[in-house]
Design a protein around this motif. Structure first.
Motif, PDB file in Angstrom:
ATOM      1  N   TRP A   1       0.842  -1.190   0.000  1.00  0.00           N
ATOM      2  CA  TRP A   1       0.000   0.000   0.000  1.00  0.00           C
ATOM      3  C   TRP A   1       0.873   1.233   0.000  1.00  0.00           C
ATOM      4  N   ARG A   2       0.541   2.189  -0.877  1.00  0.00           N
ATOM      5  CA  ARG A   2       1.280   3.444  -0.909  1.00  0.00           C
ATOM      6  C   ARG A   2       0.310   4.572  -1.224  1.00  0.00           C
ATOM      7  N   GLY A   3       0.799   5.793  -1.232  1.00  0.00           N
ATOM      8  CA  GLY A   3      -0.071   6.954  -1.374  1.00  0.00           C
ATOM      9  C   GLY A   3      -0.959   6.927  -2.599  1.00  0.00           C
ATOM     10  N   GLY A   4      -0.452   6.400  -3.719  1.00  0.00           N
ATOM     11  CA  GLY A   4      -1.232   6.418  -4.954  1.00  0.00           C
ATOM     12  C   GLY A   4      -2.245   5.307  -5.076  1.00  0.00           C
ATOM     13  N   GLY A   5      -2.239   4.370  -4.125  1.00  0.00           N
ATOM     14  CA  GLY A   5      -3.191   3.267  -4.199  1.00  0.00           C
ATOM     15  C   GLY A   5      -2.570   1.962  -3.762  1.00  0.00           C
ATOM     16  N   CYS A   6      -3.082   0.883  -4.307  1.00  0.00           N
ATOM     17  CA  CYS A   6      -2.654  -0.469  -3.943  1.00  0.00           C
ATOM     18  C   CYS A   6      -1.846  -1.088  -5.078  1.00  0.00           C
ATOM     19  N   GLN A   7      -0.644  -1.552  -4.767  1.00  0.00           N
ATOM     20  CA  GLN A   7       0.185  -2.257  -5.743  1.00  0.00           C
ATOM     21  C   GLN A   7      -0.008  -3.758  -5.571  1.00  0.00           C
ATOM     22  N   ILE A   8      -0.362  -4.435  -6.643  1.00  0.00           N
ATOM     23  CA  ILE A   8      -0.497  -5.883  -6.618  1.00  0.00           C
ATOM     24  C   ILE A   8       0.861  -6.498  -6.947  1.00  0.00           C
ATOM     25  N   ARG A   9       1.414  -7.218  -6.008  1.00  0.00           N
ATOM     26  CA  ARG A   9       2.733  -7.812  -6.185  1.00  0.00           C
ATOM     27  C   ARG A   9       2.654  -9.286  -6.566  1.00  0.00           C
ATOM     28  N   ASP A  10       1.582  -9.962  -6.176  1.00  0.00           N
ATOM     29  CA  ASP A  10       1.457 -11.395  -6.450  1.00  0.00           C
ATOM     30  C   ASP A  10      -0.007 -11.700  -6.742  1.00  0.00           C
ATOM     31  N   LEU A  11      -0.385 -11.604  -8.013  1.00  0.00           N
ATOM     32  CA  LEU A  11      -1.776 -11.819  -8.396  1.00  0.00           C
ATOM     33  C   LEU A  11      -2.195 -13.268  -8.155  1.00  0.00           C
TER      34      LEU A  11
END
Length: 230
Positions: A200-210
């Motif tokens: 999770w970061r300021g711009g939203g949610c990063q998917i690292r392992d779909l």
């Protein structure tokens, strides 16, 4: 893999006349408003949005998310007033159509009419799965499902150029989609982050392992298919 089916020559010519231009929308702006009789339909060319309904006291239920290739405003074209609102999650570019010409499409272009029906049917299928998720999956499973669903859809329309994929949503969006409190949502997101599935970061949610999210959701993912683009 091809994402969208190709137009026939006559269909392409009709779409050229059906289209009334393009519209740029800023992040946070309203595209369609519940209770308003909209004269336009839109196809998303770029950007992200979400559909939602409000209770009289302001509580919000997010129904679904829109991304490139999605048609929004069809409900208003068939029933008059919009029964939901649509808000931009990011800057958007929309292709604008006049809804009064939709009957011409159904009369003269059965292939495009089938495409509209396919899009509506797909939306119903998505809502069925979302209802199952909210009703029967645990908080971790339903959060993993939501993020893997959005990630899978983004990948299917070619939005996976950035790795890891960044989804421009807040934790409040997730809470309002899943019917969880913001505190419960935060705790659940941390569990998925601790497994290395998301960041999770300021711009939203990063998917690292779909694939890991799919497993956590106990969901097989979207079936790969060539979809229509109207």
């Amino acid at each position: 893999m091809k994402t969208f089916r190709e137009f026939e020559a006559e269909e392409l010519a009709f779409i050229g006349h059906f289209k009334r231009g393009e519209l740029s929308i800023g992040k946070g702006e309203t595209v369609l408003t519940e209770g308003v009789d909209s004269v336009h339909l839109y196809t998303v060319l770029a950007g992200w949005a979400f559909r939602y309904k409000l209770l009289p006291d302001g509580r919000r239920q997010i129904l679904n998310y829109a991304m490139p290739g999605d048609l929004i405003g069809l409900q208003g074209s068939l029933t008059g007033e919009m029964q939901h609102s649509v808000e931009a999650l990011s800057p958007m570019v929309l292709c604008v159509f006049e809804r009064e010409r939709l009957l011409d499409l159904y009369r003269n272009h059965p292939g495009l009419a089938f495409d509209i029906t396919w899009i509506a049917s797909r939306e119903e299928q998505i809502l069925d799965e979302n209802l199952l998720s909210v009703g029967r999956r645990s908080a971790v499973e339903r959060t993993a499902y939501l993020l893997s669903f959005i990630g899978s859809r983004a990948r299917s329309v070619g939005l996976n150029g950035e790795v890891p994929l960044l989804i421009p949503i807040t934790q409040q969006h997730i809470a309002d989609t899943l019917g969880l409190s913001l505190v419960h949502t935060n705790k659940t997101i941390r569990k998925l982050a601790d497994r290395g599935l998301i960041t999770w970061r300021g711009g939203g949610c990063q998917i690292r392992d779909l694939d890991g999210l799919l497993a956590a959701a106990r969901w097989e993912g979207l079936s790969e298919t060539v979809r229509p683009l109207v």
